[in-house]
Every structure is written in C-alpha cells, then in structure tokens.
Design an enzyme around this catalytic site. Structure first.
Site, PDB file in Angstrom:
ATOM      1  N   ASP A  89      39.402  32.305  31.139  1.00 15.51           N
ATOM      2  CA  ASP A  89      38.122  31.657  30.866  1.00 15.51           C
ATOM      3  C   ASP A  89      37.484  33.122  30.773  1.00 15.51           C
ATOM      4  OD1 ASP A  89      37.849  33.068  33.286  1.00 15.51           O
ATOM      5  OD2 ASP A  89      37.620  31.222  34.222  1.00 15.51           O
ATOM      6  N   ASP A 264      43.591  22.754  33.494  1.00 13.89           N
ATOM      7  CA  ASP A 264      43.921  23.554  34.564  1.00 13.89           C
ATOM      8  C   ASP A 264      42.898  23.234  35.770  1.00 13.89           C
ATOM      9  OD1 ASP A 264      41.435  25.827  35.208  1.00 13.89           O
ATOM     10  OD2 ASP A 264      41.189  24.735  33.088  1.00 13.89           O
TER      11      ASP A 264
END
Length: 375
Positions: A89, A264
């Site tokens: 991320d 996720d």
C-alpha cells in the site's frame, strides 16, 4: 504484470495475475504482512496455506527498518524471504488514520512519527520512491482515504486531490524507471457521481489495475454493495480490480459476486490471535468454556495443519494459557480458511455455479443471501 481473464459467471471473474515471481490465481486473498511478516508465520507456512501473494505496509516499513536497511538486503523479498509477488500500500491509509497528529496539504502530508515524535513529510513522490526500494510487484498510488462519514463537498475535494496525487504518483513512478505494476485507487465515498469522476480520471491517466478505496470504513454494508455494483462495470475489463482492506468472509463473497478480483485484510490473522476462528458453519470462539473438553477438530472440512492434528480442546487450552503456539495454530487455520474460500469461489465461477456456491455458503451459516442488484 499481466492480467489474464478466463471466464465470467454473472459479474464474477476468474483469471490470473502473471508476474516474473509467479502466478496468482484470481479472485485472490492477500494476507497482510505489515512489518515484513505475516504475524507469527514463516513464509513457508504462509505459502502452505495457499497464499500466492502478500501485502506489505509502506508506511511502517519506511519508519522501521527504513529504506537504507532494506536496500542493504536488496528489497523486501530478500529481507523477509518471501519468494512470491508482494503488493504494497502507499502509506496513505496509515497517515490519514493518525488523526490529529497530521496535516494534509496539496503538496502532501505533514505528521509526527508515531514512534519517536519527529516531524515527517510524505507525498506521492516519496511514496513511489519507498515502494521502488521495497521492490513491490504492485505499487499503489498515494491518495487520501476519505473518512466516513463525509459530506458531498468534503468527499469531492478529497477525491479531486487524490486524482491530482494519482497523476503525480504516475509521473514519479515512470521517472524512476519502475517496470512493475502501478494501481490507481478510486475514491468518492458513498457518492456515485464522485466515484464516476474518480474512475474516469484514473482511467485517463492509465494504470495497470484499479483499486476501490474508501470502503469498509464504517459505512453500512448496503452502501458498500451499492458502490461496488456501480463502480465495477466502469473499470476496464482487461484490468484487475482490488477491494482494499476487505474483509469478512461474506465481504469477499459479495465482492466477488460484484466483479472484484483481489482482497486483503488483517482480519484472519488478527482474529486468530484473539481466538476468533472461521469455520465452514460460521465462527468458533475457541476461548469459550464449552470447548474445554471438545476432542473434535476445529473444522472437520478443513485440511490445514491445525485441523489435521489438534483438537478444539487443545486449542482452547493454548488460548487460556496464552501460549504462542495457540496464536500460530489459529493463524494457520484462519489463513487456510480464507484460501479455501477463494479456491471454492474460483471453482464455482469456472463451472458456472457461483450462485449455488453462494447459497450454500450462507445456508450453512443459517443466513440469508444478500440481494444482488446487477443487470
């Protein structure tokens, strides 16, 4: 990265992501390795659950151990010894979750290091540089994760700034000569018109995949489903679609029904450490007294190491004694549960039997199938 789409069943898609480091069958679930480890697991144990790709956290790895330590080893793959692909991320979500100790400007975000209080600045360019040094196979743009609730005006300003940051992320990613994949992140809160603008703006810039961000942040489940139903058809069909930070097993099922390819969440690992275990018929809270003398396996239908070798009574005992092994065995099981769920969804799509799979999934837990409002 190359995305191959094999078949569809309704809006659900069966395909794969092809990397130099390996193939990821989709729809997929990515275990979260925040600090360069899926908590308590060796890379081999994570792989044994069926995981083909994991997620790393740019923000936390930047603060500790830092870019220089990472580069001494090569990259994040070398540092943690995970041989498969890694998605990182951008650090945006973590920065914005800092609340009062950060200040957002057009240029980037000023904040205090939560470890030692030092002032730090993070912007789209720096995020791309950190992820380049991490060797991320999928890099995420730096964006503002719009909080919930947010009124339309705030959500519009936030989304528009994220689009400008997306362009800056793209430009810095390209100038670094990064040959890996870069994903855009669709924002706009629960407002369909803002999501429309975000999707179009990101597609005009051009990315290797598109994530739906700003969901599972407190909004009603019906709003999440509505936004997914509205947004997914607008994402180019030849690009993967990623629902960030989601979620519960039923959220994965509902995301797949609406066309999502990637997920996720920390839920399977975090819940495992708290004795909250996912099984075919629902949930087992292993610290409850009723499991003290239960000699049966955690889930008779599960093929994980934990279920093949240990009883519920033993797992209850480990939990009550705060034994590290208990957290590890629980984590192995929860991760395997998620991977078995994804494998079941993939097979159902291949066979054109997704809705039958979904009905069985909910019936076995004594629940109703949520409505699906798609053409």
């Amino acid at each position: 990265m190359k995305f191959e789409l094999d078949t569809t069943d309704g809006r659900a898609r069966r395909g794969r992501l092809v990397f130099d480091r390996g193939v990821v069958e989709t729809p997929c679930f990515m275990p979260v390795g925040t600090y360069g480890t899926v908590k308590g697991m060796t890379p081999e144990e994570v792989e044994a659950t069926g995981a083909q790709i994991i997620l790393g956290n740019t923000f936390h790895l930047w603060l500790r151990p830092g870019q220089e330590i990472m580069k001494l080893h090569g990259d994040l793959h070398d540092f943690m010894q995970w041989k498969g692909p890694i998605l990182t991320d951008s650090g945006g979500f973590q920065v914005f979750s800092l609340g009062d100790i950060r200040k957002i400007t057009e240029q980037g975000v000023h904040f205090r290091n939560p470890i030692n209080g030092d002032p730090i600045f993070l912007d789209p360019e720096k995020s791309m540089e950190i992820q380049y040094d991490l060797g991320s196979d999928i890099v995420m743009i730096f964006d503002e994760c719009t909080p919930y609730p947010a009124d339309w005006d705030y959500a519009k300003r936030s989304m528009e700034m994220s689009l400008r940051w997306a362009k800056r992320s793209r430009e810095r990613f390209d100038s670094l000569g990064n040959k890996n994949a870069l994903f855009g992140i669709i924002q706009g809160s629960i407002y369909e018109d803002l999501r429309d603008i975000s999707v179009k703006g990101l597609v005009d810039i051009g990315f290797d995949g598109y994530a739906v961000g700003g969901l599972a942040v407190g909004e009603p489940k019906a709003d999440m489903h509505r936004i997914l139903e509205h947004v997914c058809p607008q994402i180019p069909a030849d690009k993967p679609r990623y629902l960030m930070g989601v979620g519960k097993p039923e959220d994965l099922v509902e995301g797949v029904r609406r066309g999502i390819d990637m997920f996720d969440c920390v839920m399977p690992t975090r819940n495992a450490r708290n004795g909250h275990l996912f099984v075919t018929d629902g949930v087992v809270k292993i610290r409850n007294a009723k499991y003290k003398s239960d000699t049966g396996p955690l889930d008779p239908e599960c093929d994980c190491y934990t279920c093949r070798n240990y009883s519920r009574a033993y797992l209850h005992h480990l939990d009550r004694c705060n034994e590290i092994l208990g957290a590890r065995l629980n984590t192995i099981h929860n991760l395997r549960y998620y991977q078995r769920l994804m494998a079941g969804l993939r097979k159902a799509i291949e066979e054109g039997k997704l809705e039958s799979f979904v009905t069985d999934f909910y019936q076995r837990q004594g629940r109703e199938v949520p409505p699906l409002n798609v053409d």
